[in-house]
Design an enzyme around this catalytic site. Sequence first.
Site, PDB file in Angstrom:
ATOM      1  N   LYS A  75      -5.422 -20.408 -30.170  1.00 56.94           N
ATOM      2  CA  LYS A  75      -5.085 -19.009 -29.828  1.00 56.94           C
ATOM      3  C   LYS A  75      -3.655 -18.641 -30.240  1.00 56.94           C
ATOM      4  O   LYS A  75      -3.397 -17.501 -30.619  1.00 56.94           O
ATOM      5  CB  LYS A  75      -5.304 -18.761 -28.330  1.00 56.94           C
ATOM      6  N   ASP A 110      -9.116 -11.240 -24.073  1.00 51.13           N
ATOM      7  CA  ASP A 110      -9.256 -11.938 -22.785  1.00 51.13           C
ATOM      8  C   ASP A 110      -8.701 -11.065 -21.658  1.00 51.13           C
ATOM      9  O   ASP A 110      -9.206 -11.083 -20.532  1.00 51.13           O
ATOM     10  CB  ASP A 110      -8.479 -13.265 -22.794  1.00 51.13           C
TER      11      ASP A 110
END
Length: 283
Positions: A75, A110
């Site tokens: 990420k 997210d």
Amino acid sequence: MGEGKHNAPILAGVVGWPVAHSLSPLIHGTWAKRAGVKGYYIPIPVAPDYNDFAVAMDALKTLGFAGVNVTIPHKEHALRYASTASDAARKAGAANMLTFGAQTFADNSDIIGFAEAVRATSSVPRASALVLGAGGAARGVVLALQRLGLTDIVVANRTRAKSEELAKAFGLSVADWEDRSKVLENIDFLVNTTSLGMTGQPPLEIDLTGLKSAALVADIVYAPLETHLLKTAKTRGHETVDGLAMLMHQAVPGFKTWFGGEAVIDDALRAVLVEELNKRSGA
Ligand code: NAP
């Protein structure tokens, strides 16, 4: 959208290491089927090193991929690789979405994923939260809580230095990991972002006795779907949000961007995912 260049199927996927366990192909595949989109969403294992990640992303671009979701351990690499990024990704210091085009754009869904999962469960305004954990997922959860209007956020993590770092970056306060049960009485919202309680990991030990009955309890772990934390919270009458809700909601921006069409979260989608999780756990 609907179809890629030269009428070819649209290509997208999820990049991680390991990635075979990811439920994202099932989520996107279900939506693609519903929308009648000609496309493929595949798991793409890429070794943890940044150079491997960059080579793989260059290759996917060349192959004409529309974009990819990115998971552990890439990420932060995704943000580094991209030429432009959303404010959300920059603030989180991590991206779970890369969209390929003239420029590669990094985003973080997210944050919206967790915020939407909470909104779909409860509309009661809440002010204070205890976040357990200070890893990658905790950053997105904290940003989501702030987006939801929570102003008094406490973080407790086994490694205190990491909770202090998170607290400094986002204006939170810190509690000792050992005190996690003691600080619950002033809390409106308890969130587990540690990997404790996940299949194969130790259980999360916490005593909910002091938690107000109106408090919301969320666990971002989704295997098992009903963690011990959520089971105990439900027994005590708390509203709960499970990890699958966040997982489904974080997938929406990617599907809409890469495949076009509707990405509806409903009981039928949840049932598909629950069936798969049950199959894996042998239930
Ligand atoms: P991570 O960066 O590796 O962080 C792991 C966290 O768990 C850290 O805070 C770590 O504490 C804590 N932890 C691990 N073992 C522990 C133990 N024995 N005792 C106390 N604390 C412990 O992982 P992550 O990316 O944040 O992911 C965490 C969990 O969230 C995973 O289960 C992942 O599957 C889940 N997740 C779910 C979603 C979703 O969409 N539902 C999205 C992202 C992640 P230390 O700092 O002390 O090591």
